[in-house]
Structures are given as structure tokens and as C-alpha cells.
Design a protein around this motif. Structure first.
Motif, PDB file in Angstrom:
ATOM      1  N   TYR A 111      10.347   5.249   1.894  1.00 44.39           N
ATOM      2  CA  TYR A 111       8.950   5.799   2.460  1.00 44.39           C
ATOM      3  C   TYR A 111       9.329   6.791   3.501  1.00 44.39           C
ATOM      4  O   TYR A 111      10.399   7.184   3.960  1.00 44.39           O
ATOM      5  CB  TYR A 111       8.460   4.642   3.665  1.00 44.39           C
TER       6      TYR A 111
ATOM      7  N   ASN B 174      -2.029   4.060  11.545  1.00 43.97           N
ATOM      8  CA  ASN B 174      -3.054   3.488  12.679  1.00 43.97           C
ATOM      9  C   ASN B 174      -3.066   4.777  13.734  1.00 43.97           C
ATOM     10  O   ASN B 174      -2.344   6.045  13.298  1.00 43.97           O
ATOM     11  CB  ASN B 174      -2.568   2.310  13.145  1.00 43.97           C
TER      12      ASN B 174
ATOM     13  N   GLY C 181       2.262   6.183  11.016  1.00 44.67           N
ATOM     14  CA  GLY C 181       2.225   5.591   9.605  1.00 44.67           C
ATOM     15  C   GLY C 181       3.372   5.869   8.567  1.00 44.67           C
ATOM     16  O   GLY C 181       4.344   6.546   9.163  1.00 44.67           O
TER      17      GLY C 181
ATOM     18  N   ARG D 130      -0.237   3.924   4.727  1.00 50.45           N
ATOM     19  CA  ARG D 130      -0.598   2.948   5.668  1.00 50.45           C
ATOM     20  C   ARG D 130      -0.485   3.651   7.133  1.00 50.45           C
ATOM     21  O   ARG D 130       0.515   4.241   7.202  1.00 50.45           O
ATOM     22  CB  ARG D 130       0.506   1.697   5.799  1.00 50.45           C
TER      23      ARG D 130
ATOM     24  N   PRO E 298       0.881  -1.150   0.167  1.00 49.23           N
ATOM     25  CA  PRO E 298       0.190   0.034  -0.124  1.00 49.23           C
ATOM     26  C   PRO E 298       0.901   1.231  -0.136  1.00 49.23           C
ATOM     27  O   PRO E 298       1.833   1.264   0.653  1.00 49.23           O
ATOM     28  CB  PRO E 298      -0.955   0.074   1.306  1.00 49.23           C
ATOM     29  N   GLU E 299       0.346   2.227  -0.759  1.00 50.23           N
ATOM     30  CA  GLU E 299       1.140   3.581  -0.755  1.00 50.23           C
ATOM     31  C   GLU E 299       1.013   4.305   0.602  1.00 50.23           C
ATOM     32  O   GLU E 299       1.775   5.249   0.861  1.00 50.23           O
ATOM     33  CB  GLU E 299       0.628   4.477  -1.974  1.00 50.23           C
TER      34      GLU E 299
ATOM     35  N   HIS F  41      -4.625  12.312   8.586  1.00 45.65           N
ATOM     36  CA  HIS F  41      -4.628  10.977   9.202  1.00 45.65           C
ATOM     37  C   HIS F  41      -4.661  11.328  10.861  1.00 45.65           C
ATOM     38  O   HIS F  41      -5.306  10.522  11.656  1.00 45.65           O
ATOM     39  CB  HIS F  41      -3.534  10.355   8.742  1.00 45.65           C
TER      40      HIS F  41
ATOM     41  N   SER G 205       8.060   8.409   6.958  1.00 42.86           N
ATOM     42  CA  SER G 205       7.486   7.922   8.053  1.00 42.86           C
ATOM     43  C   SER G 205       7.187   9.040   9.066  1.00 42.86           C
ATOM     44  O   SER G 205       7.852  10.077   9.073  1.00 42.86           O
ATOM     45  CB  SER G 205       8.270   6.927   9.092  1.00 42.86           C
TER      46      SER G 205
END
Length: 96
Positions: free
Chosen positions: A75, A32, A36, A30, A27-28, A55, A77
Motif C-alpha cells: 500500500y 477518511n 488513507g 480507502r 478495496p483499492e 481526497h 499510505s
């Protein structure tokens, strides 16, 4: 009996070979409630900071960026932190 077992193994192997492994789908975006990651390729197309802020605001938290792995497959982060004590502003969720 051995012929039946061999036929079942061949049939099961044939069925498994027809289905794709799908091990390369990642997934591009992600996340919680603790944070993420955003794919580096997605960060070039959209505003990664706004994605992270929206988010984290959905959990009532603010976003703090941690690291950027600026290469293919890398990524961005971020962590979702609680609003600091004494802050008068609450996290806002923006509309696209």
C-alpha cells in the motif's frame, strides 16, 4: 428430536458452504478525514498523488505521504493534515 437437530445442522452447513467467504476482497482505495491507503497495484494505473490530494481536499486538508510498500499486496499510505498557519493557499480540489 435428535434427527431434527441433525437435519437442521446439515441444512445450515450446506447453506454456509454454498456462499463464498469473500475474505480476499480488499478495496483499492480507502480513507477518511485523517488519511488513507492506496493499493500499490492501483498506484501503477492511476496517479496516486492526485487521488490523495483530491481526497484530503474534500475535508479541507492537504495530503502528506507517509510510506510506500513496493511489493505485491502493498500500500501507499498518506495522512491528511490541516493547512499550516500562515499559508495563503487553501487546498484545491481538481476535476478529473
Amino acid at each position: 428430536m435428535r434427527i431434527i437437530k441433525a437435519a437442521v445442522l446439515v441444512a445450515a452447513g450446506a447453506m454456509l458452504s454454498w456462499t463464498p467467504a469473500r475474505a480476499d476482497t480488499v478495496p483499492e482505495f480507502r480513507g477518511n478525514d485523517t488519511g488513507g491507503i492506496i493499493a500499490y497495484e492501483l498506484a501503477h494505473r492511476v496517479d496516486a498523488r492526485q487521488l490523495a490530494v483530491d481526497h484530503c481536499a474534500s475535508y479541507g486538508k492537504v495530503a502528506k505521504f507517509l510510506a510506500v510498500d513496493a511489493q505485491y499486496g502493498g500500500y501507499v499510505s498518506f495522512a491528511c493534515r490541516w493547512v499550516p498557519y500562515g499559508a495563503s493557499n487553501q487546498p484545491l480540489r481538481t476535476l478529473y
